[in-house]
Design an enzyme around this catalytic site. Structure first.
Site, short mmCIF file in Angstrom:
data_model
loop_
_atom_site.label_atom_id
_atom_site.label_comp_id
_atom_site.label_asym_id
_atom_site.label_seq_id
_atom_site.Cartn_x
_atom_site.Cartn_y
_atom_site.Cartn_z
N LEU A 16 -69.63 -29.37 -0.07
CA LEU A 16 -70.74 -29.60 -0.98
C LEU A 16 -71.36 -30.97 -0.79
O LEU A 16 -72.58 -31.13 -0.73
CB LEU A 16 -70.29 -29.43 -2.44
N GLY A 19 -69.01 -38.83 0.04
CA GLY A 19 -69.42 -40.18 -0.30
C GLY A 19 -68.27 -41.14 -0.14
O GLY A 19 -67.21 -40.79 0.40
N GLY A 20 -68.47 -42.35 -0.62
CA GLY A 20 -67.46 -43.38 -0.45
C GLY A 20 -66.17 -43.09 -1.18
O GLY A 20 -65.12 -43.66 -0.85
N PHE A 21 -66.22 -42.23 -2.21
CA PHE A 21 -65.04 -41.97 -3.01
C PHE A 21 -64.28 -40.74 -2.55
O PHE A 21 -63.16 -40.49 -2.97
CB PHE A 21 -65.43 -41.80 -4.48
N GLU A 23 -64.72 -36.39 -0.87
CA GLU A 23 -65.56 -35.24 -0.60
C GLU A 23 -65.42 -34.19 -1.70
O GLU A 23 -64.41 -34.15 -2.40
CB GLU A 23 -65.19 -34.60 0.74
N THR A 24 -66.45 -33.34 -1.80
CA THR A 24 -66.43 -32.24 -2.75
C THR A 24 -66.66 -30.94 -2.00
O THR A 24 -67.57 -30.85 -1.16
CB THR A 24 -67.50 -32.42 -3.83
N LYS A 41 -62.42 -31.47 -5.60
CA LYS A 41 -62.82 -32.85 -5.31
C LYS A 41 -61.65 -33.58 -4.67
O LYS A 41 -60.56 -33.66 -5.25
CB LYS A 41 -63.26 -33.55 -6.60
N ASP A 139 -73.08 -41.24 -14.94
CA ASP A 139 -73.92 -40.81 -13.83
C ASP A 139 -74.82 -39.64 -14.26
O ASP A 139 -74.91 -38.62 -13.59
CB ASP A 139 -73.08 -40.43 -12.62
#
Length: 499
Positions: A16, A19-21, A23-24, A41, A139
């Site tokens: 999906l 990012g830096g944190f 994947e999803t 996640k 967010d």
């Protein structure tokens, strides 16, 4: 990662985002009939050293518990599982089949004012629940608001708090800048950019989405006053002065000038009228209906001393000239008299103590629960008459207490409220202890003031008569949740007007 199976049964089928944190992914749960879809996640701490990993693990477990509680709301994805594999962390959440709100906001296309009102009320109702848990989303943006295909309802996804797990191990000098990343420029107010988000930070973001809907412009396309930092947008929208005033207060540059809570915005929104407002329907998630949220506290009437029932942190002062009353219960040791011209109703003691606690600790998040209260069964055994309307529920509740039927009134409280340790440290014993020291509470009037799919609010004007001979008057707002299984309402939260 595609094709890989995690925890023995979550098969990754689609990427999906990343990012830096972490994947999803979309995965299939091969241990359930039909292999239903879910969202996985994958969270990877920036630093996986032996010193940092335990910190990340504790934070991950803590945030997973928060997501578990948030999932009790019917328009927040449920947490299905969380686990660790190879020193990396995974969350599994309910898959929402639908499309993001951003798909409804193409550049240059403007919504009607009624559409914006409906969207605001829908999302504010969710934020009201989220903030009551002591959680800030951090967010809020169109991509994180999904339009669920099954019922066309808006669902809030992708809570930023869990992203802190990925921050572990970043040097202190870089930590502040990494916190800024939890949020999206244009929807993120200044205090959040400094790493100090507040509930009003979420309200700012939602206000910017509403303005985007009205103007057809992205937040970064709007002008900003060089002197005040305020956003100039009204000349780009066809909007009533009343709604414009609400939105402007939601997006004020300084958080002190904004609305403090989602409830405050909803109250002002209700005064507008005319919107395409969704009618109240029972929540689809029965877990949420039965339990409600955590830490919606309820307190004794203002100015009731702590020695009248519960032990509370401070001792409020009674009015300087209390009224003395004469009432059958005071004269006859609480014997029920039958020929009283005006029915006197009671108000639940639990309601009084826990709201007081919430005012003493306004910033608290989810409270500890004492699951071993030993008394009342869960809400499924409620004796509330079927199909009792919310406003009549309040009268019935007081009537039960007026009749000294404390067990019956106790069963009208939500599961969460019964097990709220701040309200009932000793379960039903604490509830009973308060009410043996109160003579009566007279309901002067009661009316519904607010409805969403998840909650109904009833405002009541009450007059308390204490055994000591004193009387107090309060205006309270009761939050009720509905359980379809029993066709019954349950008392879950009380707010006091004037505090």
């Amino acid at each position: 990662m595609l094709g890989k199976t995690l925890a023995g049964h979550y098969k990754i089928v689609k990427n999906l985002s990343s990012g830096g944190f972490g994947e999803t992914y979309i995965a299939e749960d091969t241990h359930r009939p039909g292999n239903p879809k879910c969202v996985v996640k994958h969270l990877k701490p920036v630093n996986s050293s032996s010193a940092v990993l335990p910190i990340a693990r504790r934070l991950f477990n803590s945030e997973a518990q928060v997501l578990e509680k948030l999932g009790e709301h019917p328009r927040i994805p449920r947490l299905l599982a969380y686990f660790e594999e190879d020193e990396e962390f995974y969350l599994v959440q309910e898959f929402i089949d639908g499309h993001p709100l951003s798909a409804e906001l193409p550049l240059g296309q403007r919504w009607s004012e009624n559409q914006v009102k409906t969207m605001l009320e829908d999302v504010l109702g969710i934020l009201e629940f989220v903030h009551a848990q002591g959680v800030i989303h951090r967010d809020i943006k169109p991509d994180n608001i999904m339009r669920r295909e099954s019922d066309n309802k808006l669902v809030l996804i992708d809570f930023g708090a869990i992203k802190e797990v990925g921050n572990q191990g970043i040097p202190q000098t870089a930590q502040a800048s990494s916190t800024v990343a939890i949020g999206t420029p244009g929807y993120m107010p200044t205090e959040q950019g400094r790493g100090k988000p507040r509930p009003s930070s979420d309200l700012y973001a939602l206000g910017m989405i509403a303005i985007q809907s009205l103007t057809g412009m992205l937040p970064n396309q709007l002008r900003e006053d060089d002197d005040t930092g305020e956003i100039s947008w009204k000349d780009q929208a066809n909007v009533s002065p009343e709604l414009a005033m609400i939105l402007s207060q939601m997006i004020r540059y300084h958080f002190k000038d904004r609305y403090k809570t989602a409830t405050e915005v909803l109250i002002d929104m209700k005064s507008l009228g005319g919107g395409e407002i969704h009618q109240s329907t029972p929540p689809a998630n029965q877990k949420y209906q039965a339990k409600g949220g955590e830490n919606h506290s309820i307190l004794p009437p203002k100015n009731v001393p702590s020695n009248q029932g519960y032990a509370v942190p401070t001792t409020p002062v009674l009015p300087s000239s209390p009224q003395t009353i004469s009432h059958p219960k005071l004269q006859n040791n609480r014997v029920i008299w039958t020929g009283i011209a005006t029915v006197i109703f009671f108000f639940g003691g639990a309601l009084m103590v826990s709201l007081y606690a919430s005012l003493q600790n306004p910033g608290n998040s989810v409270s500890d629960i004492n699951p071993s209260s030993g008394y009342p069964s869960p809400s499924s055994d409620s004796s509330t008459p079927p199909a009792l309307s919310p406003d009549k529920f309040v009268f019935q509740y007081y009537h039960n207490l007026n009749s000294s039927n404390y067990e019956k009134s106790w069963k009208m409280l939500s599961y969460r409220l019964k097990n709220d340790y701040n309200s009932h440290p000793n379960g039903y014993d604490s509830y009973l202890e308060w009410w043996t020291k109160v003579a009566n509470v007279n309901v002067l009037d009661s009316r519904i003031i607010y409805e969403t799919a998840a909650i109904v609010k009833v405002q009541s004007n009450l007059e308390y008569y204490l055994i000591s001979g004193r009387t107090l008057q309060q205006v309270l707002i009761f939050s009720l949740v509905f359980d379809e299984n029993n066709s019954s309402w349950y008392l879950d939260k009380v707010d006091r007007i004037g505090d």
